[in-house]
Design a protein around this motif. Sequence first.
Motif, PDB file in Angstrom:
ATOM      1  N   TRP A 248       0.827  -1.209   0.000  1.00 20.35           N
ATOM      2  CA  TRP A 248       0.000   0.000   0.000  1.00 20.35           C
ATOM      3  C   TRP A 248       0.861   1.258   0.000  1.00 20.35           C
ATOM      4  O   TRP A 248       1.898   1.324   0.664  1.00 20.35           O
ATOM      5  N   HIS A 249       0.397   2.258  -0.737  1.00 19.48           N
ATOM      6  CA  HIS A 249       0.949   3.615  -0.670  1.00 19.48           C
ATOM      7  C   HIS A 249      -0.201   4.564  -0.350  1.00 19.48           C
ATOM      8  O   HIS A 249      -1.236   4.556  -1.024  1.00 19.48           O
ATOM      9  N   ILE A 250      -0.014   5.380   0.682  1.00 21.81           N
ATOM     10  CA  ILE A 250      -1.033   6.325   1.122  1.00 21.81           C
ATOM     11  C   ILE A 250      -0.691   7.718   0.614  1.00 21.81           C
ATOM     12  O   ILE A 250       0.371   8.270   0.927  1.00 21.81           O
TER      13      ILE A 250
ATOM     14  N   LEU B  20      -3.498  14.076   7.899  1.00 27.99           N
ATOM     15  CA  LEU B  20      -2.680  12.897   8.147  1.00 27.99           C
ATOM     16  C   LEU B  20      -2.849  12.403   9.577  1.00 27.99           C
ATOM     17  O   LEU B  20      -2.922  11.196   9.830  1.00 27.99           O
TER      18      LEU B  20
ATOM     19  N   ARG C 271      -4.110   8.713  10.559  1.00 27.43           N
ATOM     20  CA  ARG C 271      -3.302   7.858  11.426  1.00 27.43           C
ATOM     21  C   ARG C 271      -4.108   7.360  12.619  1.00 27.43           C
ATOM     22  O   ARG C 271      -4.070   6.171  12.966  1.00 27.43           O
TER      23      ARG C 271
ATOM     24  N   LEU D 162      -4.305   4.182  10.210  1.00 32.54           N
ATOM     25  CA  LEU D 162      -2.933   3.785   9.935  1.00 32.54           C
ATOM     26  C   LEU D 162      -2.226   3.158  11.131  1.00 32.54           C
ATOM     27  O   LEU D 162      -1.361   2.296  10.953  1.00 32.54           O
TER      28      LEU D 162
ATOM     29  N   ILE E  55       1.656  -0.645   7.359  1.00 33.38           N
ATOM     30  CA  ILE E  55       2.121  -0.024   6.112  1.00 33.38           C
ATOM     31  C   ILE E  55       3.456   0.653   6.403  1.00 33.38           C
ATOM     32  O   ILE E  55       3.557   1.437   7.354  1.00 33.38           O
TER      33      ILE E  55
ATOM     34  N   SER F 212       6.350   3.149   6.860  1.00 34.96           N
ATOM     35  CA  SER F 212       6.253   4.606   7.005  1.00 34.96           C
ATOM     36  C   SER F 212       6.718   5.329   5.747  1.00 34.96           C
ATOM     37  O   SER F 212       6.230   6.421   5.434  1.00 34.96           O
TER      38      SER F 212
ATOM     39  N   GLN G 212       5.984   4.606   2.895  1.00 33.03           N
ATOM     40  CA  GLN G 212       4.905   4.542   1.919  1.00 33.03           C
ATOM     41  C   GLN G 212       3.662   5.313   2.367  1.00 33.03           C
ATOM     42  O   GLN G 212       2.605   5.215   1.764  1.00 33.03           O
ATOM     43  N   ILE G 213       3.827   6.086   3.434  1.00 31.13           N
ATOM     44  CA  ILE G 213       2.786   7.005   3.885  1.00 31.13           C
ATOM     45  C   ILE G 213       3.281   8.408   3.561  1.00 31.13           C
ATOM     46  O   ILE G 213       4.210   8.917   4.190  1.00 31.13           O
ATOM     47  N   HIS G 214       2.693   9.008   2.556  1.00 29.16           N
ATOM     48  CA  HIS G 214       3.277  10.201   1.941  1.00 29.16           C
ATOM     49  C   HIS G 214       2.617  11.487   2.441  1.00 29.16           C
ATOM     50  O   HIS G 214       1.622  11.959   1.885  1.00 29.16           O
TER      51      HIS G 214
END
Length: 293
Positions: free
Chosen positions: A76-78, A95, A99, A103, A108, A110, A112-114
Amino acid sequence: MQSNDEYHAKLLLNPTKGFIPNSLHPLIHKSFLNAVNNSPTATFTIALSGGSLPSFLSTLPESFIEAKIDPQWNRWHIILADERLVPSTDKDSNLRAIREAFLHKVPIPSSQIHGIDESMLSTSSSAEIAAEYQARVIDPLMSSDKDGKKKMILDCVLLGFGPDGHTCSLFPNHPLLYEKNLLVAGIDDSPKPPDKRITITRPVLNELSTDVIFVGAGESKRLILKDTFDSGIGTREGGLGYLEYDVVIADEPRYPCGMIRPKNGTLSWVVDADAVQELSLSSLEQYLIGVCT
């Protein structure tokens, strides 16, 4: 495929706000599987907005288990559909809301959490922060096929919509609503505080997104939905605890949320019964009698 004359979407009607995850989560499951099933190295790129939307994701991990689907969180990418220009610890941060609701429950990575580059908050303009987000997060997702056509960059986009019809940070009658070149844009005069934000733009939602899903509940959404859907609302299909309708999007909607219609993807609206009281939906009266007795 969409007709040249009409744009069709799915309207998923739930009895109350609390039932919305029952119809929302299967849409996310399907989008995820479509994204990752064709390749062992494929990723699932999902954009999320703030507001009340994150609360509907709090039981998403459990829903994957119940559906016997491996969510493969490492794939996953957020992406942030929009963000207020505040630190991620601030109560106004999208965000932070994502979270706290979702999240923190899932592994996932970190990386990949943009989120936005928070080091820029005190020194840079909203336009500069938006440009950095586009260059670091969105542009690397861009690619073209052999014919030069841009490929989809977002597999799934989950959006709320306000009582004024705004979505992301695209507000009614704001010039940013008509931005054609930027994929991520800054805004300094948001009608809703905080005034400084970044947002993905309509070209991303309409041209580069596969599955766009709007989520909303309550009386304040009635006039927005009435304006968004044409009077020719389609027939009901069965669902597990919810009703599903084929709806036609109005040709000239007044509100930003009604201007979102993916050209080569799907559009779904997930709402509760309170939000659709101004619509002429077949079976609605019988449905409400059934869920209230």
